[in-house]
Design an enzyme around this catalytic site. Structure first.
Site, PDB file in Angstrom:
ATOM      1  CE  LYS A 115      72.755  33.713 -15.743  1.00 20.53           C
ATOM      2  NZ  LYS A 115      72.905  35.161 -15.577  1.00 20.53           N
ATOM      3  CE  LYS A 197      69.289  31.672  -4.201  1.00 22.92           C
ATOM      4  NZ  LYS A 197      70.553  32.299  -4.552  1.00 22.92           N
ATOM      5  CE  LYS A 200      66.184  37.645 -10.151  1.00 23.26           C
ATOM      6  NZ  LYS A 200      66.689  38.970  -9.845  1.00 23.26           N
TER       7      LYS A 200
END
Ligand code: TRP
Length: 334
Positions: A115, A197, A200
């Site tokens: 992140k 994966k 979203k």
């Protein structure tokens, strides 16, 4: 233990549009776990602001997520569905646990590193101590088990280390939580890149089926899913695109992969994709209908939010008082 049941805690962020992967991989399982455990399912909005959010959007999405928990079939009378930000104990315990967590430990967290790289302009302290807040979430309710995906396993390990460290100093204060192992949810991959994966936050809208996609969109996305040039429908790692479609099909229909492979014997990819589209629509349409009904019943949702936050706060405060006493905070004068 509460009422003789083991306690389960899990949380989800209301950022981004939830995908079929979130539903089949997590939410659907949460429903069945509710029979077995005393469950706390939180909308972890405090975690969400470690990355900049549009306040109006965050608020709207948080409510939608909580509504979705109910629409998915989690009974809000038997389980505690609440916003993390409504229970101040999360922040209070997180502060204390910060003082029992080492910089070196947090520095090793792979999600922080990822992140930080992604949000290089906003590497804030909250992003760094994110796992400590997560530990506070779990330990506040003395959770025995935490169903988490592989990406959160490192955070759960840290939670266990913090709990054990604290217990070693002050006696048995925290239940040391375990990862929930049992029937795990299906791991759904991107429709455009089956090595990734389904997420979203994917920029490619065709990569993910969103829970609120309409039937046409779902079918179109399935039709466009990346497969391979083998031309045969088998369930194996060499054909990740086909395997993913079969996983989706099985998760939606409850069938086993071998069963599905048999069913599609002699079929082309077009037929497989069509069947997958139908299966997904069959699962998502009723969920959407229920969601829309619930969304309209504002008073009902408000009552759930209020009651469950109160219940969560009560349990949380019991742990918090104990911890505060252990570390030497003065007792409250009543
Ligand atoms: N960090 C988790 C995620 O992004 C969400 C989360 C917050 C969580 N607190 C939690 C999950 C406690 C399990 C238990 O997926």
């Amino acid at each position: 233990m509460i009422n003789g049941n083991k306690v389960l805690f899990s949380g989800m962020q209301a950022t981004g549009n939830l995908t079929l992967g979130n539903y089949l991989g997590a939410l659907k399982n949460w429903v069945s776990l509710a029979d077995e455990y005393e469950c706390y399912y939180s909308v972890v909005d405090m975690h969400s602001i470690t990355v900049r959010q549009d306040p109006a959007v965050l608020r709207k999405r948080a409510r939608a997520l909580l509504t979705l928990y109910i629409a998915a079939g989690i009974d809000p009378e038997k389980n505690c569905l609440y916003y993390q930000s409504h229970v101040s104990g999360h922040a209070e315990l997180a502060w204390i646990l910060n003082c029992f967590t080492y910089m070196g430990e947090l520095n090793r967290m792979t999600q922080f590193k990822d992140k930080a790289a992604k949000h290089a302009d906003n590497i804030n302290a909250g992003l760094f101590t994110y796992p400590v807040l997560m530990a506070a979430d779990i330990l506040l309710y003395q959770a025995d088990v935490v169903p988490v995906g592989i990406d959160q396993m490192q955070h759960l390990e840290l939670t266990r280390d913090i709990a054990q460290r604290f217990n070693a100093i002050y006696g048995d204060v925290f239940t040391v939580p375990q990862a929930y192992v049992g029937k795990v949810g299906a791991k759904i991959m991107s429709l455009q890149d089956p090595a990734k994966k389904m997420s979203k936050s994917d920029e490619n809208p065709n990569a993910s089926i969103y829970l609120m996609d309409d039937a046409d969109t779902i079918r179109r996305k399935c039709k466009r899913a990346v497969t391979d040039s083998e031309g045969i429908i088998l369930y194996r790692d060499e054909q990740p695109g086909v395997k993913n479609l079969l996983d989706i099909y099985c998760a939606c229909t409850g069938k086993a992969p071998e069963e599905a492979v048999k069913e599609f014997e002699g079929c082309g990819y077009g037929q497989l994709k069509e069947a997958v589209g139908d299966a997904v629509v069959g699962v998502l349409e009723p969920l959407q209908t229920r969601f829309k009904e619930l969304e309209k019943d504002k008073a009902y949702i408000d009552t759930i939010i209020k009651n469950n936050a109160e219940r969560a706060a009560y349990t949380a405060s019991k742990t918090l008082r104990k911890v505060q006493k252990k570390v030497g905070f003065p007792e409250r004068v009543r």
